[in-house]
Design a protein around this motif. Structure first.
Motif, mmCIF file in Angstrom:
data_model
loop_
_atom_site.group_PDB
_atom_site.id
_atom_site.type_symbol
_atom_site.label_atom_id
_atom_site.label_comp_id
_atom_site.label_asym_id
_atom_site.label_seq_id
_atom_site.Cartn_x
_atom_site.Cartn_y
_atom_site.Cartn_z
ATOM 1 N N GLY A 181 12.335 -39.783 -81.060
ATOM 2 C CA GLY A 181 13.487 -41.178 -80.469
ATOM 3 C C GLY A 181 14.942 -40.966 -80.522
ATOM 4 N N ALA A 182 15.032 -39.458 -81.520
ATOM 5 C CA ALA A 182 16.389 -39.132 -82.065
ATOM 6 C C ALA A 182 16.307 -37.569 -82.432
ATOM 7 C CB ALA A 182 17.308 -39.649 -82.981
ATOM 8 N N ASP A 183 17.631 -36.848 -81.559
ATOM 9 C CA ASP A 183 17.015 -35.149 -82.587
ATOM 10 C C ASP A 183 17.569 -34.970 -83.884
ATOM 11 O OD1 ASP A 183 17.222 -34.931 -80.111
ATOM 12 O OD2 ASP A 183 19.655 -34.504 -79.487
ATOM 13 N N LEU A 184 16.759 -34.126 -84.226
ATOM 14 C CA LEU A 184 17.219 -34.082 -85.589
ATOM 15 C C LEU A 184 17.538 -32.704 -86.424
ATOM 16 C CD1 LEU A 184 13.582 -34.397 -87.072
ATOM 17 C CD2 LEU A 184 15.005 -36.610 -86.444
ATOM 18 N N ALA A 223 11.838 -44.793 -90.223
ATOM 19 C CA ALA A 223 10.618 -43.882 -90.197
ATOM 20 C C ALA A 223 11.931 -42.523 -89.654
ATOM 21 C CB ALA A 223 10.050 -44.303 -89.194
ATOM 22 N N ALA A 224 11.921 -41.454 -89.642
ATOM 23 C CA ALA A 224 12.559 -40.261 -89.333
ATOM 24 C C ALA A 224 12.681 -39.821 -87.578
ATOM 25 C CB ALA A 224 12.042 -39.090 -89.916
ATOM 26 N N GLY A 225 13.483 -40.145 -86.973
ATOM 27 C CA GLY A 225 12.788 -39.987 -85.415
ATOM 28 C C GLY A 225 13.580 -41.229 -84.782
ATOM 29 N N VAL A 226 13.382 -42.313 -85.158
ATOM 30 C CA VAL A 226 13.609 -43.742 -84.995
ATOM 31 C C VAL A 226 15.064 -44.207 -85.137
ATOM 32 C CG1 VAL A 226 12.128 -45.983 -85.015
ATOM 33 C CG2 VAL A 226 10.664 -44.035 -85.769
ATOM 34 N N PRO A 227 15.437 -44.823 -83.827
ATOM 35 C CA PRO A 227 16.364 -45.228 -84.040
ATOM 36 C C PRO A 227 16.659 -46.764 -84.571
ATOM 37 C CG PRO A 227 16.084 -44.442 -80.961
ATOM 38 C CD PRO A 227 15.102 -44.509 -82.562
ATOM 39 N N ARG A 228 17.740 -46.792 -85.382
ATOM 40 C CA ARG A 228 17.728 -48.099 -86.052
ATOM 41 C C ARG A 228 17.731 -49.364 -85.640
ATOM 42 N NH1 ARG A 228 23.980 -49.727 -86.453
ATOM 43 N NH2 ARG A 228 23.812 -50.069 -84.468
ATOM 44 N N ASP A 229 17.585 -49.580 -84.132
ATOM 45 C CA ASP A 229 18.382 -51.224 -83.159
ATOM 46 C C ASP A 229 16.756 -50.956 -82.809
ATOM 47 O OD1 ASP A 229 20.388 -51.246 -83.407
ATOM 48 O OD2 ASP A 229 20.748 -50.465 -81.745
ATOM 49 N N ALA A 269 -7.340 -55.154 -82.477
ATOM 50 C CA ALA A 269 -8.162 -56.222 -82.190
ATOM 51 C C ALA A 269 -8.439 -56.910 -82.508
ATOM 52 C CB ALA A 269 -10.075 -55.370 -82.414
ATOM 53 N N ALA A 270 -8.347 -56.776 -84.292
ATOM 54 C CA ALA A 270 -7.998 -58.249 -85.234
ATOM 55 C C ALA A 270 -6.946 -59.171 -85.180
ATOM 56 C CB ALA A 270 -8.304 -58.137 -86.394
ATOM 57 N N LEU A 271 -5.919 -58.176 -83.987
ATOM 58 C CA LEU A 271 -4.334 -58.982 -84.468
ATOM 59 C C LEU A 271 -4.281 -59.079 -82.725
ATOM 60 C CD1 LEU A 271 -2.521 -56.929 -86.449
ATOM 61 C CD2 LEU A 271 -3.189 -59.093 -86.526
ATOM 62 N N GLY A 272 -5.219 -58.523 -81.888
ATOM 63 C CA GLY A 272 -5.495 -59.250 -80.246
ATOM 64 C C GLY A 272 -3.812 -58.211 -79.491
ATOM 65 N N LEU A 273 -4.519 -57.276 -80.814
ATOM 66 C CA LEU A 273 -3.424 -56.240 -79.728
ATOM 67 C C LEU A 273 -3.138 -55.053 -79.190
ATOM 68 C CD1 LEU A 273 -0.745 -56.060 -82.553
ATOM 69 C CD2 LEU A 273 -0.073 -56.864 -80.611
ATOM 70 N N GLU A 274 -3.323 -53.643 -78.063
ATOM 71 C CA GLU A 274 -3.558 -53.320 -78.083
ATOM 72 C C GLU A 274 -3.909 -51.285 -78.326
ATOM 73 O OE1 GLU A 274 -2.272 -51.074 -73.882
ATOM 74 O OE2 GLU A 274 -3.515 -53.615 -72.904
ATOM 75 N N SER A 275 -2.880 -51.521 -78.865
ATOM 76 C CA SER A 275 -2.664 -50.353 -80.628
ATOM 77 C C SER A 275 -1.172 -51.378 -81.403
ATOM 78 C CB SER A 275 -2.455 -49.434 -79.005
ATOM 79 O OG SER A 275 -1.062 -48.910 -78.967
ATOM 80 N N VAL A 276 -1.790 -50.009 -82.402
ATOM 81 C CA VAL A 276 0.015 -50.562 -83.532
ATOM 82 C C VAL A 276 0.447 -48.930 -83.256
ATOM 83 C CG1 VAL A 276 0.558 -50.955 -85.731
ATOM 84 C CG2 VAL A 276 -1.196 -52.567 -84.391
ATOM 85 N N GLY A 277 -1.140 -48.036 -84.036
ATOM 86 C CA GLY A 277 -0.125 -47.053 -84.174
ATOM 87 C C GLY A 277 0.194 -46.502 -85.197
ATOM 88 N N HIS A 278 1.351 -45.490 -85.567
ATOM 89 C CA HIS A 278 2.242 -44.716 -86.515
ATOM 90 C C HIS A 278 3.587 -45.635 -86.476
ATOM 91 C CE1 HIS A 278 3.723 -42.632 -89.885
ATOM 92 N NE2 HIS A 278 4.464 -42.484 -89.390
ATOM 93 N N ILE A 279 3.891 -46.505 -85.554
ATOM 94 C CA ILE A 279 5.151 -46.743 -84.922
ATOM 95 C C ILE A 279 5.456 -47.602 -84.320
ATOM 96 C CG2 ILE A 279 7.453 -46.371 -83.330
ATOM 97 C CD1 ILE A 279 6.819 -43.637 -85.874
ATOM 98 N N CYS A 334 23.452 -40.082 -87.759
ATOM 99 C CA CYS A 334 22.239 -40.887 -86.390
ATOM 100 C C CYS A 334 22.885 -41.629 -85.910
ATOM 101 C CB CYS A 334 20.757 -40.966 -86.546
ATOM 102 S SG CYS A 334 19.578 -40.108 -87.532
ATOM 103 N N GLU A 335 24.437 -42.028 -86.284
ATOM 104 C CA GLU A 335 24.852 -43.919 -85.987
ATOM 105 C C GLU A 335 25.040 -43.401 -84.507
ATOM 106 O OE1 GLU A 335 25.763 -40.772 -87.747
ATOM 107 O OE2 GLU A 335 26.160 -42.153 -89.758
ATOM 108 N N ALA A 336 25.057 -42.235 -83.587
ATOM 109 C CA ALA A 336 25.596 -41.476 -82.811
ATOM 110 C C ALA A 336 24.772 -41.096 -81.882
ATOM 111 C CB ALA A 336 27.062 -42.156 -82.164
ATOM 112 N N ARG A 337 24.595 -40.756 -80.664
ATOM 113 C CA ARG A 337 24.032 -39.335 -80.315
ATOM 114 C C ARG A 337 25.454 -38.235 -80.092
ATOM 115 N NH1 ARG A 337 20.755 -37.450 -77.166
ATOM 116 N NH2 ARG A 337 20.116 -35.771 -75.755
ATOM 117 N N GLN A 338 24.949 -37.427 -80.948
ATOM 118 C CA GLN A 338 25.644 -36.276 -81.489
ATOM 119 C C GLN A 338 25.909 -34.716 -80.385
ATOM 120 O OE1 GLN A 338 26.342 -35.314 -85.714
ATOM 121 N NE2 GLN A 338 23.967 -36.167 -86.085
ATOM 122 N N SER A 339 26.836 -34.111 -80.334
ATOM 123 C CA SER A 339 26.568 -33.123 -79.658
ATOM 124 C C SER A 339 25.366 -31.619 -80.253
ATOM 125 C CB SER A 339 27.945 -32.328 -79.353
ATOM 126 O OG SER A 339 28.172 -31.599 -80.599
#
Length: 303
Positions: free
Chosen positions: A199-202, A57-63, A277-287, A88-93
């Motif tokens: 998670g990253a600048d665009l 996704a956009a703005g989400v770091p690879r790792d 709720a069915a998965l036993g998680l508090e949330s999933v959301g978009h990310i 997005c490979e490294a933090r850019q100036s």
């Protein structure tokens, strides 16, 4: 040319891979064009049963996707690639971000296409699959190897016209596209990720492309035959799996299901909903579907 460096683990191997993505805006001002994408390739102990490329996704770091990709290799016997989009490979100036010509067009067309071609060439005998998260599901219909993809799984991905968001997410989307986002671009010359929970600048053109695609009803269709090519011929004809999160107010389930109209040649369409709720998680959301805490949801994405 692809360069690899190998690292061996207990039940899966990992390689650092560098993928040439010709075409499009250069990843750095000193380069005439194209980019070298930095990737991580996770390999199972035996011969892979599938070759999976994960477009993030956009703005989400690879790792962020590394735990999920390692699980695919270890538990599902798949070779799984994650990579960083150009720029997005490294933090850019800040000055580099302002000067960057990289757009979301480059990510969806050239970078996603290069990653797909890499996996197709590296594992010619394995079933080729794509998992696309959010904007990661936008590009497969445009890629030259689209017809080779046996299965596309689009996760929290769809024609994200901001008016289709729910509740507070609708107000946030309106502000991002019509208010604070444009103001931030004018003031900073790029989009500061932390200001908007990213998670990253665009780079500026990433925001401009993304805005164009999310302020109309037909995603990037208006760019076909212009900034983007027409959909590939032969088209994607594999299985299409559309995975939404019940608590994703940014891209609700109905919007995810609407992604099917961009893949009319799919041999079959299946929809799945990650219900916290069915998965036993508090949330999933978009990310959150690819996070370690949401591992209970991973089979819904992978299987």
């Amino acid at each position: 040319m692809q360069e690899t460096r190998a690292k061996t683990g207990a039940t899966a191997r990992e390689e650092a891979v560098f993928i040439e993505a010709p075409g499009g805006a250069p990843s750095e001002p000193s380069r005439p064009g194209g980019a070298t994408l930095a990737g991580r390739l996770f390999l199972p102990a035996g011969a892979p049963v599938a070759a999976v490329v994960l477009h993030g996704a956009a703005g989400v770091p690879r790792d962020y996707y590394a735990a999920f990709a390692e699980w695919l290799a270890r538990e599902r016997g798949a070779a799984a690639l994650i990579y960083a989009y150009r720029g997005c490979e490294a933090r850019q100036s800040r000055s580099a971000l302002r000067r960057s010509q990289v757009g979301m067009v480059d990510w969806a067309l050239h970078d996603q296409g290069a990653a797909l071609a890499f996996m197709a060439a590296r594992f010619p005998g394995a079933e080729l699959r794509v998992i696309g998260h959010s904007m990661g599901g936008f590009g497969t219909m445009l890629h030259g190897r689209a017809d080779a993809v046996a299965r596309l799984t689009a996760v929290c991905s769809g024609p994200a016209l901001w008016t289709r968001a729910r509740g507070a997410a609708r107000a946030q989307a309106f502000g991002f596209w019509h208010g604070l986002g444009q103001a931030a671009l004018m003031f900073h010359g790029y989009i500061p990720g932390k200001l908007f929970g990213l998670g990253a600048d665009l780079p500026p053109n990433v925001y401009r492309d993304w805005r164009r695609w999310c302020t109309g009803p037909d995603l990037h269709k208006g760019d076909w035959g212009g900034a983007l090519p027409m959909p590939a011929d032969p088209p994607f004809s594999g299985r299409l799996t559309l995975v939404s999160a019940a608590d994703d107010d940014t891209i609700p389930t109905a919007v995810v299901e609407d992604m099917a109209r961009f893949y009319p040649g799919a041999s079959g369409v299946e929809t799945r909903v990650m219900d916290p709720a069915a998965l036993g998680l508090e949330s999933v959301g978009h990310i959150g579907g690819f996070s370690r805490r949401a591992a209970a949801a991973w089979p819904m994405i992978a299987d």
